[in-house]
Design a protein around this motif. Structure first.
Motif, PDB file in Angstrom:
ATOM      1  N   ILE A   3       2.744  19.862  -5.987  1.00  0.00           N
ATOM      2  CA  ILE A   3       3.609  19.933  -4.911  1.00  0.00           C
ATOM      3  C   ILE A   3       2.709  19.671  -3.641  1.00  0.00           C
ATOM      4  O   ILE A   3       3.115  18.849  -2.604  1.00  0.00           O
ATOM      5  N   GLU A   4       1.709  20.245  -3.412  1.00  0.00           N
ATOM      6  CA  GLU A   4       0.740  20.148  -2.196  1.00  0.00           C
ATOM      7  C   GLU A   4       0.364  18.693  -2.065  1.00  0.00           C
ATOM      8  O   GLU A   4       0.299  18.001  -1.224  1.00  0.00           O
ATOM      9  N   ILE A   5      -0.041  18.223  -3.073  1.00  0.00           N
ATOM     10  CA  ILE A   5      -0.401  16.663  -3.438  1.00  0.00           C
ATOM     11  C   ILE A   5       0.699  15.926  -3.159  1.00  0.00           C
ATOM     12  O   ILE A   5       0.442  14.770  -2.224  1.00  0.00           O
ATOM     13  N   GLN A   6       1.833  16.132  -3.467  1.00  0.00           N
ATOM     14  CA  GLN A   6       2.993  15.274  -2.968  1.00  0.00           C
ATOM     15  C   GLN A   6       3.276  15.320  -1.465  1.00  0.00           C
ATOM     16  O   GLN A   6       3.489  14.198  -0.903  1.00  0.00           O
ATOM     17  N   ASP A   7       3.030  16.422  -0.927  1.00  0.00           N
ATOM     18  CA  ASP A   7       3.223  16.503   0.476  1.00  0.00           C
ATOM     19  C   ASP A   7       1.990  15.686   1.116  1.00  0.00           C
ATOM     20  O   ASP A   7       2.439  15.011   2.170  1.00  0.00           O
ATOM     21  N   ARG A   8       0.596  15.529   0.621  1.00  0.00           N
ATOM     22  CA  ARG A   8      -0.502  14.969   1.436  1.00  0.00           C
ATOM     23  C   ARG A   8       0.008  13.636   1.152  1.00  0.00           C
ATOM     24  O   ARG A   8      -0.216  12.579   2.299  1.00  0.00           O
ATOM     25  N   LEU A   9       0.675  13.089   0.012  1.00  0.00           N
ATOM     26  CA  LEU A   9       0.912  11.651  -0.050  1.00  0.00           C
ATOM     27  C   LEU A   9       2.062  11.007   0.709  1.00  0.00           C
ATOM     28  O   LEU A   9       1.901   9.973   1.355  1.00  0.00           O
ATOM     29  N   PHE A  10       2.815  12.048   1.268  1.00  0.00           N
ATOM     30  CA  PHE A  10       3.790  11.709   2.318  1.00  0.00           C
ATOM     31  C   PHE A  10       3.219  11.284   3.495  1.00  0.00           C
ATOM     32  O   PHE A  10       3.479  10.435   4.424  1.00  0.00           O
ATOM     33  N   THR A  11       1.977  12.179   3.922  1.00  0.00           N
ATOM     34  CA  THR A  11       1.224  11.911   4.968  1.00  0.00           C
ATOM     35  C   THR A  11       0.481  10.511   4.849  1.00  0.00           C
ATOM     36  O   THR A  11       0.319   9.735   5.784  1.00  0.00           O
TER      37      THR A  11
ATOM     38  N   ALA B 164      -3.404   2.198  -5.773  1.00  0.00           N
ATOM     39  CA  ALA B 164      -2.804   2.607  -4.492  1.00  0.00           C
ATOM     40  C   ALA B 164      -4.333   2.538  -3.785  1.00  0.00           C
ATOM     41  O   ALA B 164      -4.501   1.999  -2.428  1.00  0.00           O
ATOM     42  N   GLU B 165      -5.363   3.009  -4.412  1.00  0.00           N
ATOM     43  CA  GLU B 165      -6.613   3.054  -3.639  1.00  0.00           C
ATOM     44  C   GLU B 165      -7.041   1.699  -3.366  1.00  0.00           C
ATOM     45  O   GLU B 165      -7.599   1.239  -2.266  1.00  0.00           O
TER      46      GLU B 165
ATOM     47  N   ASN C 155       3.639   8.953  -5.725  1.00  0.00           N
ATOM     48  CA  ASN C 155       4.263  10.266  -5.751  1.00  0.00           C
ATOM     49  C   ASN C 155       5.313  10.569  -6.386  1.00  0.00           C
ATOM     50  O   ASN C 155       5.628  11.666  -6.737  1.00  0.00           O
ATOM     51  N   SER C 156       6.087   9.642  -6.850  1.00  0.00           N
ATOM     52  CA  SER C 156       7.317  10.028  -7.768  1.00  0.00           C
ATOM     53  C   SER C 156       6.741  10.364  -8.988  1.00  0.00           C
ATOM     54  O   SER C 156       7.340  11.184 -10.039  1.00  0.00           O
ATOM     55  N   TYR C 157       5.583   9.575  -9.809  1.00  0.00           N
ATOM     56  CA  TYR C 157       5.073   9.785 -11.025  1.00  0.00           C
ATOM     57  C   TYR C 157       4.492  11.198 -10.850  1.00  0.00           C
ATOM     58  O   TYR C 157       4.244  11.971 -12.118  1.00  0.00           O
ATOM     59  N   ILE C 158       3.892  11.366 -10.089  1.00  0.00           N
ATOM     60  CA  ILE C 158       3.424  13.055  -9.878  1.00  0.00           C
ATOM     61  C   ILE C 158       4.598  14.142 -10.038  1.00  0.00           C
ATOM     62  O   ILE C 158       4.358  15.138 -10.243  1.00  0.00           O
ATOM     63  N   GLY C 159       5.679  13.862  -9.394  1.00  0.00           N
ATOM     64  CA  GLY C 159       6.998  14.459  -9.656  1.00  0.00           C
ATOM     65  C   GLY C 159       7.163  14.598 -11.122  1.00  0.00           C
ATOM     66  O   GLY C 159       7.559  15.477 -11.529  1.00  0.00           O
TER      67      GLY C 159
ATOM     68  N   SER D  67       0.832  -1.294   0.105  1.00  0.00           N
ATOM     69  CA  SER D  67       0.087  -0.124  -0.138  1.00  0.00           C
ATOM     70  C   SER D  67       0.848   1.290   0.033  1.00  0.00           C
ATOM     71  O   SER D  67       0.712   1.938  -0.915  1.00  0.00           O
ATOM     72  N   TYR D  68       1.667   1.365   0.943  1.00  0.00           N
ATOM     73  CA  TYR D  68       2.411   2.718   1.141  1.00  0.00           C
ATOM     74  C   TYR D  68       3.645   2.697   0.020  1.00  0.00           C
ATOM     75  O   TYR D  68       4.238   3.738  -0.343  1.00  0.00           O
ATOM     76  N   GLY D  69       4.163   1.571  -0.448  1.00  0.00           N
ATOM     77  CA  GLY D  69       4.893   1.699  -1.721  1.00  0.00           C
ATOM     78  C   GLY D  69       4.313   1.906  -2.856  1.00  0.00           C
ATOM     79  O   GLY D  69       5.179   2.794  -3.645  1.00  0.00           O
ATOM     80  N   THR D  70       3.209   1.637  -3.091  1.00  0.00           N
ATOM     81  CA  THR D  70       2.363   2.214  -4.288  1.00  0.00           C
ATOM     82  C   THR D  70       2.073   3.707  -4.285  1.00  0.00           C
ATOM     83  O   THR D  70       2.225   4.640  -5.211  1.00  0.00           O
ATOM     84  N   VAL D  71       1.963   4.079  -3.159  1.00  0.00           N
ATOM     85  CA  VAL D  71       1.849   5.512  -2.740  1.00  0.00           C
ATOM     86  C   VAL D  71       3.041   6.425  -3.139  1.00  0.00           C
ATOM     87  O   VAL D  71       3.030   7.456  -3.570  1.00  0.00           O
TER      88      VAL D  71
END
Length: 189
Positions: free
Chosen positions: A58-66, A139-140, A38-42, A30-34
């Motif tokens: 960038i905001e989405i990437q921050d939220r995905l770390f959470t 991921a979902e 995140n990498s693809y959003i980058g 699960s978190y590996g896919t997140v």
């Protein structure tokens, strides 16, 4: 701090709180896919796109770390021995979902109504959005599967669901902005 610890050489890894699990555990998937998401959003953010989209990404990437931190924390480790929450000040909240919905609404106002299914493609940046959307859906699905075994906050699944919607609409908006040709899917009779 060294990058390599050798603690995972036996095929296990540690979750937040220290619990060790196999690297193919659903929580790790699960978190590996997140993390992959995140990498693809980058990758999308690195394209020649409007700065507004980059700021939202960038905001989405921050939220995905959470989201990753939440998924990496088993329920029994959410509270430390001293009574403090392990992920203090970390969480997905309604305003995170509101941001995605507002962005979707704003982009859709500038787009013609959708009257057909769209085949991914037309421009490299658009294709990156579609790939990222597919990773988000995976991921979902994994988060839902994890939730069947070990409960996770429902808002995490909601966030991933809304994010995939955002990525679909972003792909359409970037097709529009880049004047890329959208290929309509027309079923063969």
């Amino acid at each position: 701090m060294k990058v390599y610890t050798k603690t995972g050489d036996n095929g296990t890894t540690a979750l937040f709180g220290g619990t060790r699990v196999p690297k193919d555990h659903i929580r790790i998937e699960s978190y590996g896919t997140v993390d992959e998401l995140n990498s693809y959003i980058g990758l999308i953010r690195d394209q020649e796109i409007d700065n507004h989209y980059k700021e939202i990404l960038i905001e989405i990437q921050d939220r995905l770390f959470t989201v990753g931190a939440i998924l990496a924390t088993p329920p029994e480790k959410e509270v430390k021995k001293n009574g403090e929450l392990r992920l203090q000040n970390l969480g997905i909240i309604d305003s995170d979902i509101d941001l995605l919905e507002n962005e979707i609404d704003s982009m859709e106002e500038a787009l013609p109504p959708m009257t057909h299914f769209v085949l991914p493609g037309g421009h490299t940046t658009v294709s990156y959005c579609h790939i990222t959307r597919c990773i988000c859906r995976r991921a979902e699905r994994l988060a839902v599967q994890l939730d069947h075994n070990e409960p996770i906050p429902g808002i995490v699944i909601m966030y991933l669901n809304r994010l995939s919607d955002y990525l679909f609409v972003l792909a359409r908006k970037l097709s529009f902005d880049l004047k890329a040709e959208e290929t309509k899917w027309i079923p063969k009779k």
